[in-house]
Design a protein around this motif. Structure first.
Motif, short mmCIF file in Angstrom:
data_model
loop_
_atom_site.label_atom_id
_atom_site.label_comp_id
_atom_site.label_asym_id
_atom_site.label_seq_id
_atom_site.Cartn_x
_atom_site.Cartn_y
_atom_site.Cartn_z
N GLU A 9 18.25 -10.67 17.89
CA GLU A 9 19.25 -11.61 17.39
C GLU A 9 18.77 -13.05 17.53
O GLU A 9 18.93 -13.87 16.62
N ALA A 10 18.15 -13.36 18.67
CA ALA A 10 17.64 -14.71 18.89
C ALA A 10 16.48 -15.02 17.96
O ALA A 10 16.35 -16.16 17.47
N ALA A 11 15.65 -14.03 17.68
CA ALA A 11 14.46 -14.25 16.86
C ALA A 11 14.80 -14.54 15.40
O ALA A 11 14.08 -15.28 14.73
N ILE A 12 15.90 -13.97 14.89
CA ILE A 12 16.24 -14.17 13.48
C ILE A 12 17.33 -15.23 13.28
O ILE A 12 17.61 -15.62 12.14
N LYS A 13 17.92 -15.71 14.35
CA LYS A 13 19.14 -16.53 14.27
C LYS A 13 19.04 -17.68 13.29
O LYS A 13 19.93 -17.89 12.47
N ASP A 14 18.00 -18.47 13.34
CA ASP A 14 17.86 -19.64 12.47
C ASP A 14 16.86 -19.39 11.34
O ASP A 14 16.36 -20.34 10.74
N VAL A 15 16.60 -18.10 11.05
CA VAL A 15 15.58 -17.76 10.06
C VAL A 15 16.19 -17.02 8.87
O VAL A 15 15.94 -17.37 7.71
N ILE A 16 16.97 -15.98 9.13
CA ILE A 16 17.52 -15.15 8.06
C ILE A 16 18.69 -15.86 7.38
O ILE A 16 19.59 -16.38 8.04
N ALA A 17 18.66 -15.86 6.03
CA ALA A 17 19.72 -16.50 5.26
C ALA A 17 19.98 -15.71 3.99
O ALA A 17 19.19 -14.82 3.61
N ASN A 18 21.06 -16.02 3.32
CA ASN A 18 21.40 -15.35 2.07
C ASN A 18 20.31 -15.56 1.03
O ASN A 18 19.65 -16.60 0.99
#
Length: 234
Positions: A9-18
């Motif tokens: 969760e921490a690894a993707i938090k500011d990376v994955i987007a629509n």
């Protein structure tokens, strides 16, 4: 440099987007980044294009993103293990770009190497060739295939040092190195993390230059698609 994050969760938090394109490693359910896929589901990101050899099964792997309709398009080679995939495709709910397996691997490798396109004989004279440039080299026909890159790559490896140098285990290597190279941001799920300098340089399969973030999953489920047990005594 320590690239290890506390969890998926921490690894993707500011990376994955629509509306992103994701390159996801794995072959069937072998060598898939299980925890990272779950984290993408929990992020709620939608409109995703996923580049992956296949789409998992209905309740595991990328199949869980199909269940929640977070994927709008799949770029794949084989999709026969997923009934929800079939249902969405036949109902016009999912866009699918089927690509020969070797071509898919080379598309990712070329993308990671900065090569925009390449010629291949695979698909000549079939539906795969429709609308693509064709040329003849030494009397043989080839079609032009454009390479693939991704906003984010989700990768599974066996072992990493904290700088992101990776070792894969046997056939779980599959598409993972190519996905890692093709991603603008690459997040890797590993079973072991060691200190920088502990890996023998000759045993490293992929250099840490391709890796941005690492998470530890020491006990992956490693499910298989189908299990058949003999009913006869051995």
């Amino acid at each position: 440099m320590n690239k290890v994050y506390a969890n998926a969760e921490a690894a993707i938090k500011d990376v994955i987007a629509n509306n992103q394109t994701l390159a996801v490693g794995g072959f069937g359910l072998c060598g898939i980044p299980e925890k990272l896929i779950v984290a993408v589901k929990q992020s709620g990101a939608t409109g995703l294009t996923c580049i992956s050899n296949n789409a998992g099964v209905d309740d595991f792997g990328l199949g869980i993103l199909l269940q929640t309709k977070q994927i709008k398009k799949m770029i794949s080679s084989y999709v026969g293990e997923n009934k929800e995939f079939e249902r969405q495709y036949l109902n016009g709910e999912l866009e699918v770009e089927l690509t020969p397996q070797g071509t898919l691997a080379e598309k990712l490798r070329a993308g990671g190497a900065g090569i925009p396109a390449f010629y291949t004989q695979t698909g000549v004279g079939t539906l795969i060739a429709e609308g693509k440039e064709q040329r003849s080299f030494k009397g043989k026909n080839y079609i032009l295939e454009e390479s693939l890159t991704a906003d984010v790559a989700l990768v599974k490896a066996y072992k990493a040092d904290k700088a992101g140098n990776l070792i894969f285990r046997k056939t779980a290597q599959n598409f993972n190195p190519e996905c890692a190279m093709a991603g603008k941001i690459t997040i890797v799920e590993v079973e072991q993390v060691v200190e920088i300098g502990e890996l023998d340089p000759d045993e490293i399969h992929l250099a840490g230059i391709y890796v941005n973030r690492i998470i530890l999953n020491a006990s992956p489920e490693k499910r298989i698609e189908q299990k058949t047990l003999s009913t006869e005594a051995v």
